[in-house]
Design a protein around this motif. Structure first.
Motif, PDB file in Angstrom:
ATOM      1  N   TYR A  27      -6.425  -4.112   0.392  1.00 47.30           N
ATOM      2  CA  TYR A  27      -5.724  -3.125   1.195  1.00 47.30           C
ATOM      3  C   TYR A  27      -4.636  -2.440   0.378  1.00 47.30           C
ATOM      4  O   TYR A  27      -4.001  -3.058  -0.478  1.00 47.30           O
ATOM      5  N   LYS A  28      -4.430  -1.182   0.702  1.00 48.20           N
ATOM      6  CA  LYS A  28      -3.344  -0.398   0.108  1.00 48.20           C
ATOM      7  C   LYS A  28      -2.352  -0.090   1.212  1.00 48.20           C
ATOM      8  O   LYS A  28      -2.740   0.385   2.283  1.00 48.20           O
ATOM      9  N   GLN A  29      -1.084  -0.381   0.972  1.00 44.41           N
ATOM     10  CA  GLN A  29      -0.069  -0.110   1.975  1.00 44.41           C
ATOM     11  C   GLN A  29       1.021   0.770   1.393  1.00 44.41           C
ATOM     12  O   GLN A  29       1.686   0.384   0.426  1.00 44.41           O
ATOM     13  N   GLU A  30       1.206   1.907   1.997  1.00 46.57           N
ATOM     14  CA  GLU A  30       2.298   2.798   1.609  1.00 46.57           C
ATOM     15  C   GLU A  30       3.512   2.477   2.461  1.00 46.57           C
ATOM     16  O   GLU A  30       3.405   1.910   3.551  1.00 46.57           O
ATOM     17  N   LEU A  31       4.662   2.880   1.981  1.00 42.15           N
ATOM     18  CA  LEU A  31       5.918   2.514   2.619  1.00 42.15           C
ATOM     19  C   LEU A  31       5.958   2.938   4.079  1.00 42.15           C
ATOM     20  O   LEU A  31       5.703   4.103   4.398  1.00 42.15           O
ATOM     21  N   GLY A  32       6.230   1.986   4.970  1.00 40.38           N
ATOM     22  CA  GLY A  32       6.369   2.293   6.386  1.00 40.38           C
ATOM     23  C   GLY A  32       5.067   2.504   7.123  1.00 40.38           C
ATOM     24  O   GLY A  32       5.072   2.944   8.278  1.00 40.38           O
ATOM     25  N   LYS A  33       3.950   2.187   6.469  1.00 44.66           N
ATOM     26  CA  LYS A  33       2.650   2.390   7.101  1.00 44.66           C
ATOM     27  C   LYS A  33       1.863   1.084   7.164  1.00 44.66           C
ATOM     28  O   LYS A  33       2.219   0.098   6.523  1.00 44.66           O
ATOM     29  N   GLY A  34       0.790   1.094   7.929  1.00 46.84           N
ATOM     30  CA  GLY A  34      -0.078  -0.066   7.996  1.00 46.84           C
ATOM     31  C   GLY A  34      -1.009  -0.118   6.795  1.00 46.84           C
ATOM     32  O   GLY A  34      -1.223   0.884   6.107  1.00 46.84           O
ATOM     33  N   PRO A  35      -1.577  -1.281   6.515  1.00 44.35           N
ATOM     34  CA  PRO A  35      -2.509  -1.409   5.386  1.00 44.35           C
ATOM     35  C   PRO A  35      -3.798  -0.623   5.642  1.00 44.35           C
ATOM     36  O   PRO A  35      -4.283  -0.559   6.771  1.00 44.35           O
ATOM     37  N   GLN A  36      -4.329  -0.045   4.571  1.00 42.68           N
ATOM     38  CA  GLN A  36      -5.585   0.683   4.656  1.00 42.68           C
ATOM     39  C   GLN A  36      -6.611   0.002   3.758  1.00 42.68           C
ATOM     40  O   GLN A  36      -6.337  -0.245   2.577  1.00 42.68           O
ATOM     41  N   LEU A  37      -7.769  -0.294   4.311  1.00 46.96           N
ATOM     42  CA  LEU A  37      -8.830  -0.912   3.527  1.00 46.96           C
ATOM     43  C   LEU A  37      -9.313   0.067   2.462  1.00 46.96           C
ATOM     44  O   LEU A  37      -9.653   1.203   2.778  1.00 46.96           O
ATOM     45  N   ILE A  38      -9.327  -0.376   1.209  1.00 45.95           N
ATOM     46  CA  ILE A  38      -9.792   0.516   0.137  1.00 45.95           C
ATOM     47  C   ILE A  38     -11.132   0.072  -0.436  1.00 45.95           C
ATOM     48  O   ILE A  38     -11.928   0.900  -0.884  1.00 45.95           O
ATOM     49  N   ILE A  39     -11.398  -1.207  -0.413  1.00 45.75           N
ATOM     50  CA  ILE A  39     -12.679  -1.717  -0.878  1.00 45.75           C
ATOM     51  C   ILE A  39     -12.784  -3.183  -0.466  1.00 45.75           C
ATOM     52  O   ILE A  39     -11.765  -3.850  -0.272  1.00 45.75           O
ATOM     53  N   ASP A  40     -13.998  -3.652  -0.294  1.00 45.22           N
ATOM     54  CA  ASP A  40     -14.186  -5.064   0.025  1.00 45.22           C
ATOM     55  C   ASP A  40     -15.455  -5.563  -0.643  1.00 45.22           C
ATOM     56  O   ASP A  40     -16.297  -4.773  -1.085  1.00 45.22           O
ATOM     57  N   ILE A  41     -15.576  -6.868  -0.719  1.00 47.53           N
ATOM     58  CA  ILE A  41     -16.757  -7.458  -1.340  1.00 47.53           C
ATOM     59  C   ILE A  41     -17.093  -8.747  -0.604  1.00 47.53           C
ATOM     60  O   ILE A  41     -16.208  -9.449  -0.122  1.00 47.53           O
ATOM     61  N   ARG A  42     -18.365  -9.018  -0.525  1.00 43.76           N
ATOM     62  CA  ARG A  42     -18.807 -10.247   0.124  1.00 43.76           C
ATOM     63  C   ARG A  42     -19.338 -11.211  -0.921  1.00 43.76           C
ATOM     64  O   ARG A  42     -19.681 -10.823  -2.037  1.00 43.76           O
ATOM     65  N   SER A  43     -19.473 -12.458  -0.525  1.00 45.90           N
ATOM     66  CA  SER A  43     -19.736 -13.512  -1.504  1.00 45.90           C
ATOM     67  C   SER A  43     -21.122 -13.447  -2.125  1.00 45.90           C
ATOM     68  O   SER A  43     -21.382 -14.128  -3.109  1.00 45.90           O
ATOM     69  N   ASN A  44     -21.998 -12.631  -1.589  1.00 47.36           N
ATOM     70  CA  ASN A  44     -23.334 -12.531  -2.165  1.00 47.36           C
ATOM     71  C   ASN A  44     -23.429 -11.433  -3.220  1.00 47.36           C
ATOM     72  O   ASN A  44     -24.508 -11.135  -3.726  1.00 47.36           O
ATOM     73  N   VAL A  45     -22.269 -10.839  -3.527  1.00 50.78           N
ATOM     74  CA  VAL A  45     -22.219  -9.746  -4.506  1.00 50.78           C
ATOM     75  C   VAL A  45     -21.180 -10.084  -5.557  1.00 50.78           C
ATOM     76  O   VAL A  45     -20.134 -10.644  -5.242  1.00 50.78           O
ATOM     77  N   GLY A  46     -21.449  -9.729  -6.813  1.00 49.05           N
ATOM     78  CA  GLY A  46     -20.506 -10.028  -7.870  1.00 49.05           C
ATOM     79  C   GLY A  46     -19.567  -8.889  -8.216  1.00 49.05           C
ATOM     80  O   GLY A  46     -18.480  -9.108  -8.723  1.00 49.05           O
ATOM     81  N   GLU A  47     -20.020  -7.659  -7.916  1.00 49.64           N
ATOM     82  CA  GLU A  47     -19.200  -6.508  -8.272  1.00 49.64           C
ATOM     83  C   GLU A  47     -19.544  -5.355  -7.341  1.00 49.64           C
ATOM     84  O   GLU A  47     -20.678  -5.191  -6.907  1.00 49.64           O
ATOM     85  N   LYS A  48     -18.519  -4.552  -7.062  1.00 49.42           N
ATOM     86  CA  LYS A  48     -18.717  -3.379  -6.211  1.00 49.42           C
ATOM     87  C   LYS A  48     -17.797  -2.282  -6.701  1.00 49.42           C
ATOM     88  O   LYS A  48     -16.655  -2.546  -7.071  1.00 49.42           O
ATOM     89  N   LYS A  49     -18.312  -1.063  -6.688  1.00 54.53           N
ATOM     90  CA  LYS A  49     -17.528   0.050  -7.216  1.00 54.53           C
ATOM     91  C   LYS A  49     -17.547   1.221  -6.251  1.00 54.53           C
ATOM     92  O   LYS A  49     -18.576   1.505  -5.622  1.00 54.53           O
ATOM     93  N   ASP A  50     -16.407   1.887  -6.145  1.00 49.77           N
ATOM     94  CA  ASP A  50     -16.306   3.084  -5.322  1.00 49.77           C
ATOM     95  C   ASP A  50     -15.405   4.065  -6.060  1.00 49.77           C
ATOM     96  O   ASP A  50     -14.186   3.955  -6.026  1.00 49.77           O
ATOM     97  N   GLN A  51     -16.024   4.984  -6.766  1.00 47.16           N
ATOM     98  CA  GLN A  51     -15.329   5.992  -7.555  1.00 47.16           C
ATOM     99  C   GLN A  51     -14.409   5.305  -8.571  1.00 47.16           C
ATOM    100  O   GLN A  51     -14.903   4.625  -9.463  1.00 47.16           O
ATOM    101  N   ARG A  52     -13.094   5.457  -8.467  1.00 46.53           N
ATOM    102  CA  ARG A  52     -12.182   4.893  -9.463  1.00 46.53           C
ATOM    103  C   ARG A  52     -11.808   3.439  -9.182  1.00 46.53           C
ATOM    104  O   ARG A  52     -11.046   2.834  -9.936  1.00 46.53           O
ATOM    105  N   ILE A  53     -12.313   2.913  -8.098  1.00 41.55           N
ATOM    106  CA  ILE A  53     -11.926   1.555  -7.695  1.00 41.55           C
ATOM    107  C   ILE A  53     -13.119   0.619  -7.807  1.00 41.55           C
ATOM    108  O   ILE A  53     -14.237   0.980  -7.415  1.00 41.55           O
ATOM    109  N   ALA A  54     -12.877  -0.570  -8.333  1.00 39.48           N
ATOM    110  CA  ALA A  54     -13.925  -1.574  -8.429  1.00 39.48           C
ATOM    111  C   ALA A  54     -13.343  -2.943  -8.119  1.00 39.48           C
ATOM    112  O   ALA A  54     -12.148  -3.190  -8.349  1.00 39.48           O
TER     113      ALA A  54
END
Lengths: 111, 114
Positions: A36-63
């Protein structure tokens, strides 16, 4: 219960460089690992997630990578931009759907 | 999408009064909602988990009589801080789940107790 440790607590990078945040977890039953990414005074925002059956996941500049054997997972941000400055939290979830959060990493991208 | 709203976004109250915070899932039905508390520069601490139509499950150390949670529908959960005191001042954040482990967070409510 699940214990998640996150490092580093603060991270300063030059714009355009990469940022890496690492987390370890204790419960081998955990199978869902969001970031999660949280900016000042705001709630957390999901940016990426991974489950245990996967070793790597990529979304543009984030992995995210996961090593279940070592019980650690990492967030990689490439080509960092000033708008990437925020607090980032990792979390782990065993089968009861609760999230255990890391302590957070304050990322500052220097222009 | 998966949008969660909270109301109010901030509230100031006098010590001894009660404050209600609403959490709504705007575009999906939430089977489970969670309430968190976050102190400055700290992580999120889970307070309780609530399912529609049933009593909330509180985490160890969280007083259920002080933090009343009602989950009356699949889109609305409320947190009432009863007899608030200055030490209850914090950032309260809710999240909602569609049924899997993904949680979608609201924008948070800043509570200041004078």
């Amino acid at each position: 219960g699940e214990n998640v440790e996150q490092h580093p607590s603060t991270l300063s990078v030059q714009e355009g460089d990469s940022a890496v945040i690492k987390c370890t977890y204790s419960d081998s039953a955990s199978n869902y690992f969001p970031w999660y990414k949280q900016e000042l005074g705001k709630g957390p925002q999901l940016i990426i997630d991974i489950r245990s059956n996967v070793g790597e996941k990529k979304d543009q500049r984030i992995a995210v990578t996961l090593n279940k054997t070592a019980k650690h997972f990492s967030l990689h941000i490439t080509e960092t931009q000033p708008e990437d400055s925020a607090v980032y939290f990792c979390a782990a979830s065993p089968n009861d759907y609760k999230l255990s959060f890391g302590a957070g990493t304050t990322v500052t991208v220097r222009a | 999408g998966a949008v969660v709203s909270q109301h109010p976004s901030w509230v100031i109250c006098k010590s001894g009064t009660s404050v209600k915070i609403e959490c709504r899932s705007l575009d999906f039905q939430a089977t489970t909602m969670f309430w968190y508390r976050q102190f400055p520069k700290q992580s999120l601490m889970l307070m309780a988990t609530s399912n529609e139509g049933s009593k909330a499950t509180y985490e160890q150390g969280v007083e259920k009589d002080k933090f009343l949670i009602n989950h009356a529908s699949l889109t609305l959960s409320t947190l009432t801080v009863t007899s608030a005191h200055p030490e209850d001042s914090s950032f309260y954040i809710c999240s909602a789940s569609k049924g899997r482990d993904e949680q979608f967070f609201g924008p948070g409510t800043r509570l200041t107790v004078l």
